[in-house]
Enzyme design. Structure first.
Site, short mmCIF file in Angstrom:
data_model
loop_
_atom_site.label_atom_id
_atom_site.label_comp_id
_atom_site.label_asym_id
_atom_site.label_seq_id
_atom_site.Cartn_x
_atom_site.Cartn_y
_atom_site.Cartn_z
N CYS A 79 0.85 -1.20 0.00
CA CYS A 79 0.00 0.00 0.00
C CYS A 79 0.88 1.25 0.00
O CYS A 79 1.52 1.55 -1.00
CB CYS A 79 -0.97 -0.05 1.18
SG CYS A 79 -2.38 1.06 1.01
N HIS A 180 -3.42 -5.27 1.01
CA HIS A 180 -2.70 -5.76 2.18
C HIS A 180 -2.66 -7.29 2.17
O HIS A 180 -3.68 -7.93 2.49
CB HIS A 180 -3.38 -5.27 3.47
CG HIS A 180 -3.22 -3.81 3.71
ND1 HIS A 180 -2.32 -3.30 4.61
CD2 HIS A 180 -3.83 -2.74 3.14
CE1 HIS A 180 -2.39 -1.98 4.61
NE2 HIS A 180 -3.30 -1.61 3.72
N GLU A 182 -1.35 -9.28 4.25
CA GLU A 182 -1.56 -9.81 5.60
C GLU A 182 -3.03 -9.84 6.01
O GLU A 182 -3.39 -10.45 7.01
CB GLU A 182 -0.73 -9.01 6.63
CG GLU A 182 -1.27 -7.64 6.98
CD GLU A 182 -0.88 -6.53 6.00
OE1 GLU A 182 -1.03 -5.35 6.36
OE2 GLU A 182 -0.43 -6.85 4.87
#
Length: 201
Positions: A79, A180, A182
């Site tokens: 990002c 993202h 994660e």
């Protein structure tokens, strides 16, 4: 085990990224400067913060230049971290890392900003961190800006929210995701594993 570092801009909680990397077999340190000798196999620039404060944290608190510290080591920008790869951003006045030609621009007013939520990936061409990721896979986005490379050659995947937004970029040893990993379930896990494979080479 592969040893990687997450650069902390001091802007937010990066526990989820550290935890996700550890789950796929990495040893993870959180660093705040590039002063020490680089003993890592990979570096991550996380997706938390604003452009100018993040760039200042990279430049003002390190005696070693970013490119000198990194060398040929794989770097994953997430990002904001991906946006920092470019020359400049409409979010601030500071110069970017300038490893990829282009700029970062605000999402158009026709879109709800920030763009937040799941969106699918349109894979444009094979990429090292996209290996095993199927076209149409879903990833989790939270952003108000998008990258605008001078050459589309660096774009390996896009996402469509009325306009095409670069979702994954790859250039030399630099890998970037607008979303993202994660927070992107199995797809994100695959991409983090692919990044670690690059770190082991």
């Amino acid at each position: 085990m592969v040893s990687v570092a997450i650069f902390d801009y001091g802007a937010g909680n990066i526990f989820s990224l550290k935890n996700s990397l550890e789950k796929v077999g990495a040893t993870v340190d959180v660093i705040t400067t590039f002063d020490n000798q680089n003993t890592y196999s990979g570096l991550l620039l996380p997706g938390v913060g604003n452009f100018d404060p993040a760039m200042n944290s990279v430049r003002n608190y390190s005696k070693v230049e970013f490119r000198d510290y990194v060398g040929s080591m794989p770097v994953l920008g997430i990002c904001l971290g991906m946006e920092m790869f470019f020359e400049k951003s409409e979010e601030g006045k500071e110069k970017g890392l300038d490893v990829i030609d282009g700029e970062v621009i605000v999402l158009p007013p026709s879109m709800k900003v920030p763009h937040m939520g799941w969106n699918d990936l349109e894979i444009k061409k094979p990429g090292k961190i996209l290996e095993g990721v199927k076209d149409g896979s879903w990833a989790y986005f939270v952003h108000s800006y998008r990258v605008k490379p001078k050459s589309n050659d660096v774009i390996t995947a896009e996402s469509d929210y009325g306009i095409k937004v670069p979702a994954v970029v790859e250039y030399e040893n630099f890998f970037g995701t607008q979303f993202h990993p994660e927070k992107s379930s199995i797809v994100g896990k695959i991409m983090l594993e692919n990044f670690l494979k690059e770190c082991k080479k």
